[in-house]
Motif scaffolding. Structure first.
Motif, PDB file in Angstrom:
ATOM      1  N   ASN A 103      36.204  45.263  43.679  1.00  0.00           N
ATOM      2  CA  ASN A 103      35.324  44.574  42.739  1.00  0.00           C
ATOM      3  C   ASN A 103      36.069  44.320  41.434  1.00  0.00           C
ATOM      4  N   THR A 104      35.866  43.141  40.878  1.00  0.00           N
ATOM      5  CA  THR A 104      36.636  42.728  39.707  1.00  0.00           C
ATOM      6  C   THR A 104      35.742  42.386  38.526  1.00  0.00           C
ATOM      7  N   ASN A 105      36.303  42.516  37.337  1.00  0.00           N
ATOM      8  CA  ASN A 105      35.644  42.118  36.102  1.00  0.00           C
ATOM      9  C   ASN A 105      36.685  41.540  35.165  1.00  0.00           C
ATOM     10  N   TYR A 106      36.227  40.588  34.332  1.00  0.00           N
ATOM     11  CA  TYR A 106      37.137  39.909  33.409  1.00  0.00           C
ATOM     12  C   TYR A 106      36.498  39.793  32.035  1.00  0.00           C
ATOM     13  N   THR A 107      37.334  39.832  31.004  1.00  0.00           N
ATOM     14  CA  THR A 107      36.819  39.490  29.695  1.00  0.00           C
ATOM     15  C   THR A 107      36.521  37.996  29.666  1.00  0.00           C
ATOM     16  N   ASP A 108      35.562  37.605  28.848  1.00  0.00           N
ATOM     17  CA  ASP A 108      35.077  36.225  28.884  1.00  0.00           C
ATOM     18  C   ASP A 108      36.178  35.192  28.653  1.00  0.00           C
ATOM     19  N   SER A 109      37.132  35.517  27.802  1.00  0.00           N
ATOM     20  CA  SER A 109      38.137  34.528  27.413  1.00  0.00           C
ATOM     21  C   SER A 109      39.100  34.161  28.545  1.00  0.00           C
ATOM     22  N   VAL A 110      39.135  34.941  29.615  1.00  0.00           N
ATOM     23  CA  VAL A 110      40.068  34.645  30.710  1.00  0.00           C
ATOM     24  C   VAL A 110      39.351  34.289  32.013  1.00  0.00           C
ATOM     25  N   LYS A 111      38.030  34.344  32.013  1.00  0.00           N
ATOM     26  CA  LYS A 111      37.283  34.028  33.233  1.00  0.00           C
ATOM     27  C   LYS A 111      37.597  32.605  33.688  1.00  0.00           C
ATOM     28  N   GLY A 112      37.859  32.472  34.990  1.00  0.00           N
ATOM     29  CA  GLY A 112      38.182  31.165  35.537  1.00  0.00           C
ATOM     30  C   GLY A 112      39.642  30.795  35.429  1.00  0.00           C
ATOM     31  N   ARG A 113      40.422  31.580  34.682  1.00  0.00           N
ATOM     32  CA  ARG A 113      41.859  31.291  34.522  1.00  0.00           C
ATOM     33  C   ARG A 113      42.738  32.410  35.089  1.00  0.00           C
ATOM     34  N   PHE A 114      42.283  33.645  34.987  1.00  0.00           N
ATOM     35  CA  PHE A 114      43.058  34.792  35.460  1.00  0.00           C
ATOM     36  C   PHE A 114      42.415  35.363  36.713  1.00  0.00           C
ATOM     37  N   THR A 115      43.252  35.919  37.594  1.00  0.00           N
ATOM     38  CA  THR A 115      42.767  36.575  38.806  1.00  0.00           C
ATOM     39  C   THR A 115      43.489  37.893  38.986  1.00  0.00           C
ATOM     40  N   ILE A 116      42.719  38.972  39.038  1.00  0.00           N
ATOM     41  CA  ILE A 116      43.286  40.289  39.287  1.00  0.00           C
ATOM     42  C   ILE A 116      43.179  40.599  40.778  1.00  0.00           C
ATOM     43  N   SER A 117      44.195  41.253  41.320  1.00  0.00           N
ATOM     44  CA  SER A 117      44.174  41.610  42.743  1.00  0.00           C
ATOM     45  C   SER A 117      45.016  42.869  42.941  1.00  0.00           C
ATOM     46  N   ARG A 118      44.936  43.418  44.134  1.00  0.00           N
ATOM     47  CA  ARG A 118      45.704  44.610  44.443  1.00  0.00           C
ATOM     48  C   ARG A 118      46.160  44.578  45.887  1.00  0.00           C
ATOM     49  N   ASP A 119      47.280  45.257  46.145  1.00  0.00           N
ATOM     50  CA  ASP A 119      47.809  45.394  47.493  1.00  0.00           C
ATOM     51  C   ASP A 119      48.021  46.894  47.723  1.00  0.00           C
ATOM     52  N   ASN A 120      47.073  47.515  48.405  1.00  0.00           N
ATOM     53  CA  ASN A 120      47.137  48.970  48.587  1.00  0.00           C
ATOM     54  C   ASN A 120      48.297  49.385  49.484  1.00  0.00           C
ATOM     55  N   ALA A 121      48.749  48.499  50.335  1.00  0.00           N
ATOM     56  CA  ALA A 121      49.878  48.840  51.216  1.00  0.00           C
ATOM     57  C   ALA A 121      51.171  49.007  50.422  1.00  0.00           C
ATOM     58  N   TRP A 122      51.255  48.306  49.293  1.00  0.00           N
ATOM     59  CA  TRP A 122      52.471  48.347  48.484  1.00  0.00           C
ATOM     60  C   TRP A 122      52.255  49.039  47.143  1.00  0.00           C
ATOM     61  N   GLU A 159      43.156  45.200  24.125  1.00  0.00           N
ATOM     62  CA  GLU A 159      41.974  44.543  24.695  1.00  0.00           C
ATOM     63  C   GLU A 159      42.002  44.641  26.216  1.00  0.00           C
ATOM     64  N   LEU A 160      40.860  45.022  26.807  1.00  0.00           N
ATOM     65  CA  LEU A 160      40.749  45.035  28.262  1.00  0.00           C
ATOM     66  C   LEU A 160      40.629  43.596  28.748  1.00  0.00           C
ATOM     67  N   VAL A 161      41.520  43.190  29.629  1.00  0.00           N
ATOM     68  CA  VAL A 161      41.545  41.819  30.144  1.00  0.00           C
ATOM     69  C   VAL A 161      40.827  41.722  31.481  1.00  0.00           C
ATOM     70  N   ALA A 162      41.154  42.628  32.399  1.00  0.00           N
ATOM     71  CA  ALA A 162      40.583  42.568  33.739  1.00  0.00           C
ATOM     72  C   ALA A 162      40.667  43.944  34.375  1.00  0.00           C
ATOM     73  N   SER A 163      39.755  44.185  35.320  1.00  0.00           N
ATOM     74  CA  SER A 163      39.757  45.456  36.033  1.00  0.00           C
ATOM     75  C   SER A 163      39.418  45.218  37.490  1.00  0.00           C
ATOM     76  N   ILE A 164      39.858  46.154  38.328  1.00  0.00           N
ATOM     77  CA  ILE A 164      39.566  46.072  39.759  1.00  0.00           C
ATOM     78  C   ILE A 164      39.318  47.481  40.273  1.00  0.00           C
ATOM     79  N   THR A 165      38.220  47.644  41.021  1.00  0.00           N
ATOM     80  CA  THR A 165      37.897  48.953  41.558  1.00  0.00           C
ATOM     81  C   THR A 165      38.674  49.208  42.847  1.00  0.00           C
ATOM     82  N   SER A 166      38.520  50.410  43.373  1.00  0.00           N
ATOM     83  CA  SER A 166      39.202  50.753  44.616  1.00  0.00           C
ATOM     84  C   SER A 166      38.710  49.888  45.768  1.00  0.00           C
ATOM     85  N   SER A 167      37.475  49.419  45.684  1.00  0.00           N
ATOM     86  CA  SER A 167      36.908  48.586  46.750  1.00  0.00           C
ATOM     87  C   SER A 167      37.126  47.095  46.500  1.00  0.00           C
TER      88      SER A 167
END
Length: 114
Positions: free
Chosen positions: A56-75, A46-54
């Motif tokens: 932008n984030t998306n979440y499956t409904d069951s985790v919205k408000g509880r999960f946060t996706i992020s990225r650190d391009n430097a690392w 199951e796709l839980v969350a996604s993040i684009t290169s810029s």
């Protein structure tokens, strides 16, 4: 060779938090869309969350408000902050990207006890 390595899984009580990390190598991480999937034995991944290169984030409904996706391009890392965990969040969590082909990490087990 593109490689993804997840870490941060474990056992936590319901209501608790975990932070998953995905370390990427062998690719231009900055331009890559990244995703977190999860899978329970006997069920489809199951796709839980996604993040684009810029960022932008998306979440499956069951985790919205509880999960946060992020990225650190430097690392070259992607994260999944999971709060207010529920037993139904128990699964193996996988990091994913597409670079000439689908690339998957080895997965990290998350177990939420009631």
């Amino acid at each position: 060779q593109v490689r993804l390595v997840e870490s941060g899984g474990g056992l936590v009580q319901a209501g608790g938090s975990l932070r998953l990390s995905c370390a990427a190598s062998g690719m231009n991480f900055r331009i890559a869309a990244m995703r977190w999937y999860r899978q329970v034995p006997g069920k489809q991944r199951e796709l839980v969350a996604s993040i684009t290169s810029s960022g932008n984030t998306n979440y499956t409904d069951s985790v919205k408000g509880r999960f946060t996706i992020s990225r650190d391009n430097a690392w070259n890392r992607m994260y999944l902050q999971m709060d207010s965990l529920k037993p139904e969040d128990t699964a193996v969590y996988y990091c994913n990207t597409y670079y000439k082909r689908d690339v998957w990490g080895q997965g990290t087990q998350v177990t939420v006890s009631s």
